[in-house]
Write a protein that holds these residues in place. Sequence first.
Motif, PDB file in Angstrom:
ATOM      1  N   ASP A 219       0.854  -1.181   0.000  1.00 34.47           N
ATOM      2  CA  ASP A 219       0.000   0.000   0.000  1.00 34.47           C
ATOM      3  C   ASP A 219       0.890   1.232   0.000  1.00 34.47           C
ATOM      4  O   ASP A 219       2.114   1.145   0.002  1.00 34.47           O
ATOM      5  CB  ASP A 219      -0.947  -0.003   1.202  1.00 34.47           C
ATOM      6  CG  ASP A 219      -0.190  -0.017   2.535  1.00 34.47           C
ATOM      7  OD1 ASP A 219       1.048  -0.221   2.533  1.00 34.47           O
ATOM      8  OD2 ASP A 219      -0.834   0.183   3.582  1.00 34.47           O
ATOM      9  N   LEU A 220       0.274   2.405  -0.039  1.00 37.49           N
ATOM     10  CA  LEU A 220       1.003   3.661  -0.009  1.00 37.49           C
ATOM     11  C   LEU A 220       1.079   4.186   1.411  1.00 37.49           C
ATOM     12  O   LEU A 220       0.160   3.993   2.216  1.00 37.49           O
ATOM     13  CB  LEU A 220       0.316   4.702  -0.903  1.00 37.49           C
ATOM     14  CG  LEU A 220       0.172   4.334  -2.380  1.00 37.49           C
ATOM     15  CD1 LEU A 220      -0.509   5.472  -3.133  1.00 37.49           C
ATOM     16  CD2 LEU A 220       1.510   4.005  -3.015  1.00 37.49           C
ATOM     17  N   GLN A 225      -4.419   6.996  -1.415  1.00 29.89           N
ATOM     18  CA  GLN A 225      -5.052   6.107  -2.381  1.00 29.89           C
ATOM     19  C   GLN A 225      -4.425   6.298  -3.755  1.00 29.89           C
ATOM     20  O   GLN A 225      -4.148   7.425  -4.171  1.00 29.89           O
ATOM     21  CB  GLN A 225      -6.554   6.362  -2.438  1.00 29.89           C
ATOM     22  CG  GLN A 225      -7.264   6.107  -1.117  1.00 29.89           C
ATOM     23  CD  GLN A 225      -7.068   4.684  -0.619  1.00 29.89           C
ATOM     24  OE1 GLN A 225      -7.340   3.726  -1.356  1.00 29.89           O
ATOM     25  NE2 GLN A 225      -6.585   4.531   0.614  1.00 29.89           N
ATOM     26  N   LEU A 226      -4.206   5.202  -4.447  1.00 30.55           N
ATOM     27  CA  LEU A 226      -3.453   5.247  -5.693  1.00 30.55           C
ATOM     28  C   LEU A 226      -4.102   6.137  -6.745  1.00 30.55           C
ATOM     29  O   LEU A 226      -3.419   6.941  -7.396  1.00 30.55           O
ATOM     30  CB  LEU A 226      -3.270   3.837  -6.237  1.00 30.55           C
ATOM     31  CG  LEU A 226      -2.334   3.707  -7.433  1.00 30.55           C
ATOM     32  CD1 LEU A 226      -0.935   4.202  -7.090  1.00 30.55           C
ATOM     33  CD2 LEU A 226      -2.271   2.279  -7.929  1.00 30.55           C
ATOM     34  N   ASP A 227      -5.405   6.015  -6.933  1.00 27.89           N
ATOM     35  CA  ASP A 227      -6.042   6.818  -7.978  1.00 27.89           C
ATOM     36  C   ASP A 227      -5.900   8.311  -7.704  1.00 27.89           C
ATOM     37  O   ASP A 227      -5.699   9.119  -8.618  1.00 27.89           O
ATOM     38  CB  ASP A 227      -7.514   6.430  -8.138  1.00 27.89           C
ATOM     39  CG  ASP A 227      -8.302   6.494  -6.840  1.00 27.89           C
ATOM     40  OD1 ASP A 227      -7.685   6.716  -5.771  1.00 27.89           O
ATOM     41  OD2 ASP A 227      -9.529   6.301  -6.885  1.00 27.89           O
ATOM     42  N   SER A 247      -2.729  -0.600  -5.980  1.00 31.73           N
ATOM     43  CA  SER A 247      -2.558   0.047  -4.672  1.00 31.73           C
ATOM     44  C   SER A 247      -1.180   0.631  -4.440  1.00 31.73           C
ATOM     45  O   SER A 247      -0.975   1.308  -3.442  1.00 31.73           O
ATOM     46  CB  SER A 247      -2.854  -0.967  -3.556  1.00 31.73           C
ATOM     47  OG  SER A 247      -1.985  -2.081  -3.672  1.00 31.73           O
ATOM     48  N   THR A 248      -0.209   0.394  -5.318  1.00 32.98           N
ATOM     49  CA  THR A 248       1.146   0.856  -5.062  1.00 32.98           C
ATOM     50  C   THR A 248       1.817   1.287  -6.351  1.00 32.98           C
ATOM     51  O   THR A 248       1.389   0.910  -7.452  1.00 32.98           O
ATOM     52  CB  THR A 248       1.977  -0.257  -4.374  1.00 32.98           C
ATOM     53  OG1 THR A 248       3.289   0.227  -4.105  1.00 32.98           O
ATOM     54  CG2 THR A 248       2.062  -1.493  -5.241  1.00 32.98           C
ATOM     55  N   LEU A 249       2.891   2.072  -6.219  1.00 29.84           N
ATOM     56  CA  LEU A 249       3.606   2.602  -7.376  1.00 29.84           C
ATOM     57  C   LEU A 249       4.920   1.878  -7.630  1.00 29.84           C
ATOM     58  O   LEU A 249       5.705   2.298  -8.478  1.00 29.84           O
ATOM     59  CB  LEU A 249       3.877   4.098  -7.165  1.00 29.84           C
ATOM     60  CG  LEU A 249       2.624   4.974  -7.094  1.00 29.84           C
ATOM     61  CD1 LEU A 249       2.962   6.352  -6.539  1.00 29.84           C
ATOM     62  CD2 LEU A 249       1.994   5.106  -8.469  1.00 29.84           C
ATOM     63  N   VAL A 250       5.168   0.796  -6.897  1.00 31.92           N
ATOM     64  CA  VAL A 250       6.380   0.002  -7.057  1.00 31.92           C
ATOM     65  C   VAL A 250       5.981  -1.454  -7.254  1.00 31.92           C
ATOM     66  O   VAL A 250       5.244  -2.029  -6.444  1.00 31.92           O
ATOM     67  CB  VAL A 250       7.312   0.154  -5.840  1.00 31.92           C
ATOM     68  CG1 VAL A 250       8.533  -0.746  -5.984  1.00 31.92           C
ATOM     69  CG2 VAL A 250       7.736   1.605  -5.658  1.00 31.92           C
ATOM     70  N   ASN A 251       6.483  -2.043  -8.314  1.00 27.44           N
ATOM     71  CA  ASN A 251       6.182  -3.427  -8.660  1.00 27.44           C
ATOM     72  C   ASN A 251       7.272  -4.334  -8.093  1.00 27.44           C
ATOM     73  O   ASN A 251       8.419  -4.289  -8.531  1.00 27.44           O
ATOM     74  CB  ASN A 251       6.111  -3.552 -10.191  1.00 27.44           C
ATOM     75  CG  ASN A 251       5.773  -4.953 -10.659  1.00 27.44           C
ATOM     76  OD1 ASN A 251       5.890  -5.919  -9.922  1.00 27.44           O
ATOM     77  ND2 ASN A 251       5.353  -5.069 -11.906  1.00 27.44           N
TER      78      ASN A 251
END
Length: 266
Positions: A219-220, A225-227, A247-251
């Motif tokens: 999660d962040l 929230q991601l959006d 939900s996150t910006l890192v894969n």
Amino acid sequence: MTGHVVVTGGRGAIGTAVCDDLHRAGLTVTAVDVVPTRTTPPYQQLIGDVRDLEAMTAALYGVDAIVHCGGLASDRKGHEHDTYDINVAGTCTLLLAAARSAVRRVVHLSSINALGCVGPGTPAYLPVDDEHPHTPISPYQLSKHLAEEACRQFADRENATVISLRPTYVIHPADPARVGPGSSDLYAYVDIRDVVQAVRLALSADLTGFHTALLAADDLWGGHQLDSVLARDYPDIPWHDGTTPRSTLVNCSKARSLLGWTPTSA
């Protein structure tokens, strides 16, 4: 894994947590740092500098693996030479000592900063993954990139296994003063307990050669929230993997597939 592990940077926040965890797991642990720990740990400690080839070669004799946590953890304005000397030359020297001592497994604590996509940098796409192009901007980012390249060379030259772990903003639950990551850090964080879990898994993973693995929570930070953050903070950065943003910006798919790692702490 069983055997003897040397942990460089054994007095640091990550190094201490790693030493404690590996000791509890039944491994023989030697913590190496330029200064002693403030208390007497239940494992061996050596005073030594990763830039000292002879000292590191002696420290690694008969050792099964290295966890390399030693180094500067951020930029030092006006002292950039220290960043390069310790993080780059120190890593190269340690790896040369490992070659001399026939140590063939290294877990290297790198950073998402090796990619240059956080802090002063900008991601080429989101979510950031381990294949993201390297565009280091700051001295610290360049030092992490170059240290990874040294690890890659060592793995190829010595037929060794090196896993460069790339944690995002590391959170220590015992530290009540933590601020946490913001937009320039992609609101990405990882709990120290999950970093330690990744180290343990990397020591025993059935791998050869050089590998990298980003580490981030699912999660962040701060309940973002991601959006909302995509629209507010990153409107011009493309979404890369063709999936619907979750939900996150890192894969962290490489950490999951290579190591069987799953973040569990919140």
